[in-house]
Scaffold this motif. Structure first.
Motif, PDB file in Angstrom:
ATOM      1  N   GLU A   1       0.131  20.332   2.515  1.00 33.18           N
ATOM      2  CA  GLU A   1      -0.470  21.298   3.428  1.00 33.18           C
ATOM      3  C   GLU A   1      -0.481  20.809   4.883  1.00 33.18           C
ATOM      4  O   GLU A   1      -0.598  21.612   5.809  1.00 33.18           O
ATOM      5  CB  GLU A   1      -1.904  21.613   2.983  1.00 33.18           C
ATOM      6  N   PHE A   2      -0.356  19.513   5.126  1.00 34.91           N
ATOM      7  CA  PHE A   2      -0.404  18.947   6.468  1.00 34.91           C
ATOM      8  C   PHE A   2       0.987  18.572   6.924  1.00 34.91           C
ATOM      9  O   PHE A   2       1.929  18.512   6.131  1.00 34.91           O
ATOM     10  CB  PHE A   2      -1.320  17.707   6.489  1.00 34.91           C
ATOM     11  N   GLU A   3       1.113  18.305   8.203  1.00 31.94           N
ATOM     12  CA  GLU A   3       2.396  17.896   8.764  1.00 31.94           C
ATOM     13  C   GLU A   3       2.728  16.469   8.357  1.00 31.94           C
ATOM     14  O   GLU A   3       1.848  15.657   8.099  1.00 31.94           O
ATOM     15  CB  GLU A   3       2.348  17.992  10.287  1.00 31.94           C
ATOM     16  N   SER A   4       4.029  16.214   8.284  1.00 34.37           N
ATOM     17  CA  SER A   4       4.496  14.897   7.883  1.00 34.37           C
ATOM     18  C   SER A   4       5.516  14.418   8.896  1.00 34.37           C
ATOM     19  O   SER A   4       6.258  15.213   9.489  1.00 34.37           O
ATOM     20  CB  SER A   4       5.123  14.958   6.493  1.00 34.37           C
ATOM     21  N   ILE A   5       5.585  13.118   9.087  1.00 37.04           N
ATOM     22  CA  ILE A   5       6.539  12.554  10.037  1.00 37.04           C
ATOM     23  C   ILE A   5       7.961  12.670   9.515  1.00 37.04           C
ATOM     24  O   ILE A   5       8.920  12.591  10.271  1.00 37.04           O
ATOM     25  CB  ILE A   5       6.200  11.074  10.325  1.00 37.04           C
TER      26      ILE A   5
ATOM     27  N   PHE B   1       0.859  -1.184   0.000  1.00 36.89           N
ATOM     28  CA  PHE B   1       0.000   0.000   0.000  1.00 36.89           C
ATOM     29  C   PHE B   1       0.888   1.223   0.000  1.00 36.89           C
ATOM     30  O   PHE B   1       2.056   1.181   0.344  1.00 36.89           O
ATOM     31  CB  PHE B   1      -0.932  -0.003   1.224  1.00 36.89           C
ATOM     32  N   SER B   2       0.340   2.335  -0.422  1.00 39.76           N
ATOM     33  CA  SER B   2       1.057   3.610  -0.524  1.00 39.76           C
ATOM     34  C   SER B   2       0.323   4.659   0.281  1.00 39.76           C
ATOM     35  O   SER B   2      -0.902   4.636   0.411  1.00 39.76           O
ATOM     36  CB  SER B   2       1.158   4.037  -1.982  1.00 39.76           C
ATOM     37  N   ILE B   3       1.103   5.559   0.849  1.00 38.71           N
ATOM     38  CA  ILE B   3       0.552   6.634   1.677  1.00 38.71           C
ATOM     39  C   ILE B   3       0.723   7.923   0.927  1.00 38.71           C
ATOM     40  O   ILE B   3       1.840   8.274   0.511  1.00 38.71           O
ATOM     41  CB  ILE B   3       1.262   6.710   3.044  1.00 38.71           C
ATOM     42  N   HIS B   4      -0.352   8.658   0.697  1.00 39.28           N
ATOM     43  CA  HIS B   4      -0.299   9.950   0.012  1.00 39.28           C
ATOM     44  C   HIS B   4      -0.270  11.044   1.065  1.00 39.28           C
ATOM     45  O   HIS B   4      -1.130  11.122   1.931  1.00 39.28           O
ATOM     46  CB  HIS B   4      -1.538  10.121  -0.887  1.00 39.28           C
ATOM     47  N   VAL B   5       0.779  11.834   1.019  1.00 40.99           N
ATOM     48  CA  VAL B   5       0.971  12.896   2.009  1.00 40.99           C
ATOM     49  C   VAL B   5       0.760  14.217   1.315  1.00 40.99           C
ATOM     50  O   VAL B   5       1.405  14.503   0.305  1.00 40.99           O
ATOM     51  CB  VAL B   5       2.380  12.831   2.619  1.00 40.99           C
ATOM     52  N   ASP B   6      -0.156  14.985   1.838  1.00 39.69           N
ATOM     53  CA  ASP B   6      -0.419  16.308   1.283  1.00 39.69           C
ATOM     54  C   ASP B   6       0.564  17.306   1.868  1.00 39.69           C
ATOM     55  O   ASP B   6       0.896  17.259   3.053  1.00 39.69           O
ATOM     56  CB  ASP B   6      -1.859  16.732   1.606  1.00 39.69           C
TER      57      ASP B   6
END
Length: 253
Positions: free
Chosen positions: A11-15, A4-9
């Motif tokens: 505009e939001f915080e990312s790890i 699976f893949s995680i889509h990170v926007d």
């Protein structure tokens, strides 16, 4: 295992932002420094000796009192100009241009009638003889006569005819001396042979015409066409011999 893949926007915080980033230190090259003294006076400056405009220097010509045309110098001393040109006495000079005070002679007139004078001169004038008159072919010496070259041509033709006649007579005498070797073909047999040759020529010509209907010839078709042409030419030569005048002699085989 399921992927699976995680889509990170953005505009939001990312790890991924929590991971500390390594700062790369950029090393700059040393600053350039000229080896010449910037405070030293400029060489060959025009601002020397109190002459800032033209750069007056020692052992040089004065920019104001420079050497002009026809001025003598040490290298080029001035020589007196000698006028060595003289007008030739044999050739007269042109007339002078009239001055503004000169006036032309006016008031002269004549009673001569130029129309009548020109007519009388034309009537009394002797016609000129043309320099190169056109040749009169009717008065030529060989007018109406046979050219010489035609006589030579006729003589050559008569000689050739005599040689041909002598050769034919010689051949006929040889056949007359040996009559037992040849026989004359009967007219009935000649007519039958001519009809057969004509029938054969028509049959070959029909095959030849059918073959000529093709626009593109292959190897075997081209060879067949040449064979038909050769065969028709042979039949035509035989017909020409059979239809010639005189008896047709056949040798005894």
């Amino acid at each position: 295992m399921s992927s699976f893949s995680i889509h990170v926007d953005s505009e939001f915080e990312s790890i991924y932002n929590l991971v500390p980033k390594v700062q790369k230190k950029v090393e700059r090259p040393p600053m350039y420094k000229s080896r010449h003294n910037p405070l030293a006076p400029i060489a060959f400056s025009t601002n020397k000796g109190g002459a800032p405009n033209l750069g007056k220097m020692k052992n040089h010509a004065d920019p104001v009192n420079f050497l002009r045309k026809s001025t003598p110098s040490k290298r080029n001393p001035l020589k007196p100009i000698e006028n060595k040109f003289n007008y030739p006495a044999s050739k007269p000079l042109k007339a002078k241009v009239p001055s503004k005070d000169d006036r032309p002679v006016v008031g002269l007139f004549t009673e001569k009638n130029f129309v009548t004078a020109n007519a009388i001169e034309a009537i009394l004038a002797v016609p000129r003889i043309p320099d190169s008159a056109a040749p009169d072919y009717l008065r030529k010496e060989d007018f109406g006569k046979v050219p010489k070259y035609l006589g030579e041509v006729q003589k050559e033709i008569s000689q050739e005819n005599e040689m041909i006649d002598a050769f034919v007579r010689k051949q006929m005498e040889a056949y007359e001396d040996t009559p037992e070797l040849c026989d004359a073909m009967p007219d009935e047999e000649r007519v039958v042979l001519i009809e057969k040759l004509k029938t054969k020529w028509d049959a070959v010509n029909k095959k030849y015409q059918v073959l000529c209907m093709h626009t593109m010839f292959e190897g075997h078709q081209k060879a067949k066409k040449e064979h038909f042409e050769k065969e028709m030419n042979g039949i035509e030569e035989d017909l020409e011999k059979l239809t010639s005048n005189g008896p047709l002699m056949i040798s005894r085989g």
